[in-house]
Design an enzyme around this catalytic site. Structure first.
Site, PDB file in Angstrom:
ATOM      1  N   ASN A   1      19.306  49.072  28.402  1.00  0.00           N
ATOM      2  CA  ASN A   1      20.594  48.426  28.106  1.00  0.00           C
ATOM      3  C   ASN A   1      21.099  48.717  26.688  1.00  0.00           C
ATOM      4  O   ASN A   1      22.287  48.814  26.460  1.00  0.00           O
ATOM      5  CB  ASN A   1      20.527  46.919  28.389  1.00  0.00           C
ATOM      6  CG  ASN A   1      19.451  46.223  27.605  1.00  0.00           C
ATOM      7  OD1 ASN A   1      18.484  46.848  27.155  1.00  0.00           O
ATOM      8  ND2 ASN A   1      19.592  44.933  27.429  1.00  0.00           N
TER       9      ASN A   1
ATOM     10  N   GLY B   1      11.723  44.606  27.462  1.00  0.00           N
ATOM     11  CA  GLY B   1      12.015  44.829  28.874  1.00  0.00           C
ATOM     12  C   GLY B   1      11.834  43.551  29.661  1.00  0.00           C
ATOM     13  O   GLY B   1      11.989  42.452  29.115  1.00  0.00           O
TER      14      GLY B   1
ATOM     15  N   GLY C   1       6.395  43.168  30.974  1.00  0.00           N
ATOM     16  CA  GLY C   1       5.804  42.707  29.705  1.00  0.00           C
ATOM     17  C   GLY C   1       4.410  42.119  29.899  1.00  0.00           C
ATOM     18  O   GLY C   1       3.500  42.361  29.104  1.00  0.00           O
TER      19      GLY C   1
ATOM     20  N   GLU D   1       9.522  41.439  23.713  1.00  0.00           N
ATOM     21  CA  GLU D   1      10.931  41.002  23.727  1.00  0.00           C
ATOM     22  C   GLU D   1      11.383  41.056  25.174  1.00  0.00           C
ATOM     23  O   GLU D   1      11.671  42.130  25.694  1.00  0.00           O
ATOM     24  CB  GLU D   1      11.800  41.949  22.894  1.00  0.00           C
ATOM     25  CG  GLU D   1      11.438  42.030  21.426  1.00  0.00           C
ATOM     26  CD  GLU D   1      11.933  40.845  20.618  1.00  0.00           C
ATOM     27  OE1 GLU D   1      12.464  39.878  21.210  1.00  0.00           O
ATOM     28  OE2 GLU D   1      11.759  40.882  19.390  1.00  0.00           O
TER      29      GLU D   1
ATOM     30  N   CYS E   1      19.826  41.082  26.971  1.00  0.00           N
ATOM     31  CA  CYS E   1      18.768  40.075  27.081  1.00  0.00           C
ATOM     32  C   CYS E   1      19.267  38.738  26.566  1.00  0.00           C
ATOM     33  O   CYS E   1      18.936  37.695  27.102  1.00  0.00           O
ATOM     34  CB  CYS E   1      17.542  40.537  26.309  1.00  0.00           C
ATOM     35  SG  CYS E   1      17.918  40.910  24.608  1.00  0.00           S
TER      36      CYS E   1
ATOM     37  N   GLU F   1      11.483  40.695  16.027  1.00  0.00           N
ATOM     38  CA  GLU F   1      11.976  41.943  15.478  1.00  0.00           C
ATOM     39  C   GLU F   1      13.101  41.600  14.507  1.00  0.00           C
ATOM     40  O   GLU F   1      13.501  40.461  14.363  1.00  0.00           O
ATOM     41  CB  GLU F   1      12.492  42.850  16.594  1.00  0.00           C
ATOM     42  CG  GLU F   1      11.379  43.304  17.515  1.00  0.00           C
ATOM     43  CD  GLU F   1      11.790  44.503  18.339  1.00  0.00           C
ATOM     44  OE1 GLU F   1      12.234  44.300  19.476  1.00  0.00           O
ATOM     45  OE2 GLU F   1      11.673  45.639  17.827  1.00  0.00           O
TER      46      GLU F   1
HETATM   47  P1  NAD Z   1      11.656  47.091  32.617  1.00  0.00           P
HETATM   48  O1  NAD Z   1      10.610  46.126  32.219  1.00  0.00           O
HETATM   49  O2  NAD Z   1      11.724  47.528  34.020  1.00  0.00           O
HETATM   50  O3  NAD Z   1      11.543  48.430  31.755  1.00  0.00           O
HETATM   51  C1  NAD Z   1      11.511  48.409  30.346  1.00  0.00           C
HETATM   52  C2  NAD Z   1      10.738  49.609  29.863  1.00  0.00           C
HETATM   53  O4  NAD Z   1       9.384  49.473  30.279  1.00  0.00           O
HETATM   54  C3  NAD Z   1      11.220  50.946  30.421  1.00  0.00           C
HETATM   55  O5  NAD Z   1      11.104  51.931  29.409  1.00  0.00           O
HETATM   56  C4  NAD Z   1      10.225  51.219  31.518  1.00  0.00           C
HETATM   57  O6  NAD Z   1      10.064  52.587  31.832  1.00  0.00           O
HETATM   58  C5  NAD Z   1       8.966  50.675  30.884  1.00  0.00           C
HETATM   59  N1  NAD Z   1       7.897  50.371  31.831  1.00  0.00           N
HETATM   60  C6  NAD Z   1       8.005  50.073  33.152  1.00  0.00           C
HETATM   61  N2  NAD Z   1       6.771  49.869  33.689  1.00  0.00           N
HETATM   62  C7  NAD Z   1       5.876  50.032  32.686  1.00  0.00           C
HETATM   63  C8  NAD Z   1       4.453  49.947  32.603  1.00  0.00           C
HETATM   64  N3  NAD Z   1       3.725  49.634  33.656  1.00  0.00           N
HETATM   65  N4  NAD Z   1       3.873  50.154  31.403  1.00  0.00           N
HETATM   66  C9  NAD Z   1       4.609  50.433  30.309  1.00  0.00           C
HETATM   67  N5  NAD Z   1       5.958  50.556  30.317  1.00  0.00           N
HETATM   68  C10 NAD Z   1       6.590  50.349  31.498  1.00  0.00           C
HETATM   69  O7  NAD Z   1      13.002  46.417  32.138  1.00  0.00           O
HETATM   70  P2  NAD Z   1      14.464  46.985  32.333  1.00  0.00           P
HETATM   71  O8  NAD Z   1      14.897  46.566  33.672  1.00  0.00           O
HETATM   72  O9  NAD Z   1      14.552  48.416  31.947  1.00  0.00           O
HETATM   73  O10 NAD Z   1      15.246  46.183  31.185  1.00  0.00           O
HETATM   74  C11 NAD Z   1      15.874  45.004  31.441  1.00  0.00           C
HETATM   75  C12 NAD Z   1      15.039  43.854  30.939  1.00  0.00           C
HETATM   76  O11 NAD Z   1      14.799  43.982  29.544  1.00  0.00           O
HETATM   77  C13 NAD Z   1      15.744  42.538  31.087  1.00  0.00           C
HETATM   78  O12 NAD Z   1      14.863  41.576  31.601  1.00  0.00           O
HETATM   79  C14 NAD Z   1      16.164  42.186  29.669  1.00  0.00           C
HETATM   80  O13 NAD Z   1      16.326  40.835  29.436  1.00  0.00           O
HETATM   81  C15 NAD Z   1      15.067  42.771  28.877  1.00  0.00           C
HETATM   82  N6  NAD Z   1      15.506  43.016  27.498  1.00  0.00           N
HETATM   83  C16 NAD Z   1      15.040  42.203  26.493  1.00  0.00           C
HETATM   84  C17 NAD Z   1      15.471  42.378  25.185  1.00  0.00           C
HETATM   85  C18 NAD Z   1      14.988  41.493  24.066  1.00  0.00           C
HETATM   86  O14 NAD Z   1      15.143  41.865  22.918  1.00  0.00           O
HETATM   87  N7  NAD Z   1      14.398  40.336  24.336  1.00  0.00           N
HETATM   88  C19 NAD Z   1      16.370  43.398  24.895  1.00  0.00           C
HETATM   89  C20 NAD Z   1      16.829  44.203  25.929  1.00  0.00           C
HETATM   90  C21 NAD Z   1      16.380  44.001  27.238  1.00  0.00           C
END
Ligand code: NAD
Length: 496
Positions: free
Chosen positions: A166, A242, A247, A264, A298, A475
């Site tokens: 995002n 993510g 996470g 995060e 997020c 962060e």
């Molecule tokens: P996601 O968890 O599917 O993916 C995030 C990242 O993790 C990607 O690079 C993905 O390839 C990687 N990933 C996936 N599986 C993994 C594994 N098993 N091991 C290591 N890495 C892995 O999330 P998304 O759908 O891409 O992002 C959206 C989510 O992120 C939402 O829930 C949003 O709230 C959150 N987000 C949080 C913040 C914050 O600062 N708190 C900021 C932006 C997005």
């Protein structure tokens, strides 16, 4: 090439020339060991526009080895010299801002105006941590005249950065800049939906003078690249941004090596509007809170918690404004950009369709849409779901799209209970003219950051992170440097 020329080239011919397609490892673009590729998509047109390296554990091994080799010299470089490289990085980001913004908009689906803001924010982030590099001081301890005792802040070593789709460039910058300032080396893994600007950033860092191996970027899927990265025994810290589910997996994968993590994660953040609020300011704040980046934030304000006395007026005015927002291809500078993928559009639409089936009133939007010029793309109308009950899934679960769910409350106590009534705790907004009410609520709401009378107030100076399922660690700000340093205490006897 100017931004307008780049956009014209894209719409005329499809692909853009000169986009990165390989990993960035040890100071150079490097082919994936298995030489596999995958596509990245333009969400505003629902079509692939570029392919990039689909890495695996072998690529991670090379990148981590490069980062490990580079660690000693980088960690011992004069901190002001590290700062100077980060400063030059900020300058280069600004010099190349037009191209970075076009690529970010294309890859993520966000509007070009939003992408320009993200690029400016990334440059600011490097400026900020450039200034911090030579201010990481230790302490001294009074243990008696016959002793000298002090502490220093050491870099933790190789750090991993897992980045979501995002805010691809901003999230990369906000992790990488403090890690480098602290003297750590980096292996970053951008989301497979948006790999390009992290690769461009690594190249910029190198051109700004970063030694080879200090910042590496490996692209590919979470399972094939993210997973071996966070489980790698030579990685000493993981910054993960993510979803909650991923996470939790990352934390488990880091545990056997006792690697520290900052998580995060998601949010379901409330915007509380009290009856005495400045409604004009609240309306502007709420529209930005939920429709910026098409709600894929997020920290989006995805729940409006409003006092009954102003509920109807506020929802009516918000609905008029939301319905007037025009979605479209990001490069055409619409009001609202695309959702990042077909699968994500399905998820958002599914939530709204199920809410309709449960009888929830739709005050605005509620349907998929397309780029009006091409008839293509993955778009959802800015939507408002009114008078939702506290236990409803659209209150409890992160939709991550342009969907605002409204909760009506009576009084401060109910407002705080509603604000705290989910398993998330990332941010909260409060609109009231009463200073004491605002600060009581800021005290009582369980969230990592609270915005009063301006949603998203803040900047790189202000720490950011979540409570409860929204994660832990912070962060941004000087607080971020804690993740990338560890304290070493030295105590010496100086007389017989
Ligand atoms: P996601 O968890 O599917 O993916 C995030 C990242 O993790 C990607 O690079 C993905 O390839 C990687 N990933 C996936 N599986 C993994 C594994 N098993 N091991 C290591 N890495 C892995 O999330 P998304 O759908 O891409 O992002 C959206 C989510 O992120 C939402 O829930 C949003 O709230 C959150 N987000 C949080 C913040 C914050 O600062 N708190 C900021 C932006 C997005």
């Amino acid at each position: 090439m100017t931004t307008d020329a780049l956009i014209a080239e894209y719409f005329a011919s499809g692909p853009l020339q000169g986009l990165p397609q390989d990993h960035f490892i040890d100071g150079a673009f490097t082919r994936a060991v298995a030489n596999r590729k995958m596509d990245t998509f333009d969400p505003g047109a629902a079509r692939a526009f570029h392919s990039f390296a689909a890495g695996d554990a072998n690529d991670i091994d090379h990148a981590v080895a490069a980062a490990k080799r580079a660690q000693r010299a980088w960690g011992r470089m004069k901190p002001s010299a590290r700062g100077a490289i980060l400063q030059r990085t900020a300058q280069l980001i600004r010099a190349e801002a037009g191209r970075l913004a076009v690529v970010e908009s294309l890859d993520s689906g966000k509007t070009l105006t939003e992408a320009e803001g993200d690029v400016a924010g990334a440059a600011r982030c490097f400026d900020y941590y450039a200034g911090a590099a030579d201010k990481l001081q230790g302490d001294s301890f009074p243990i008696g005249a016959d002793y000298v005792a002090f502490s220093s802040q050491e870099p933790v070593g190789v750090t991993a950065h897992i980045i979501p789709w995002n805010y691809p460039l901003s999230t990369a910058a906000r992790g990488i800049a403090p890690a480098l300032a602290a003297g750590c080396t980096v292996v970053a893994k951008p989301a497979e939906q948006t790999p390009l600007t992290a690769l461009m950033l690594a190249d910029i860092l190198y051109r700004a003078g970063l030694p080879a191996g200090v910042c590496n970027v490996v692209t590919g899927t979470g399972i094939e690249v993210g997973s071996p990265l966070v489980a790698h025994p030579d990685v000493r810290h993981v910054t993960f941004t993510g979803s909650v589910r991923t996470g939790i997996g990352v934390m488990q994968a880091a545990a056997p090596n006792v690697t520290s993590v900052v998580l995060e994660l998601g949010g379901k953040s409330p915007v509380v509007v009290m009856a005495d609020a400045n409604l004009e300011a609240a309306i502007e704040g709420i529209l930005g809170a939920i429709y910026e980046n098409a709600g894929q934030i997020c920290s989006a304000g995805s729940r409006l918690v409003v006092e009954r006395a102003v509920h109807q007026e506020l929802v009516d005015r918000l609905a008029t404004r939301a319905s007037a927002l025009k979605p479209g291809h990001g490069l055409r500078r619409p009001d609202v950009g695309a959702l990042n993928s077909a699968a994500h559009l399905e998820k958002v639409a599914g939530y709204v369709e199920a809410a309709k089936a449960r009888g929830i009133a739709i005050a605005a939007g509620g349907a998929r849409t397309v780029d009006p010029q091409s008839g293509q793309g993955w778009f959802f109308q800015p939507t408002i779901l009114d008078k939702v009950t506290p236990e409803d899934p659209v209150i409890q679960e992160e939709i991550f799209g342009p969907v605002l769910s409204v909760q009506v409350v009576d009084g401060e106590e109910e407002a705080v209970a509603a604000a705290n009534g989910t398993s998330f705790g990332l941010v909260a907004g409060i609109y009231t003219r009463d200073f004491a009410t605002a600060h009581r609520m800021a005290r009582d709401i369980d969230a990592g950051q609270v915005y009063i009378n301006e949603y998203f107030a803040g900047g790189i100076e202000v720490p950011f992170g979540g409570n409860k399922l929204s994660g832990f660690g912070r962060e941004k700000g000087l607080e971020a440097l804690r993740s990338y340093t560890r304290v070493k205490s030295v105590a010496a006897k100086i007389s017989e």
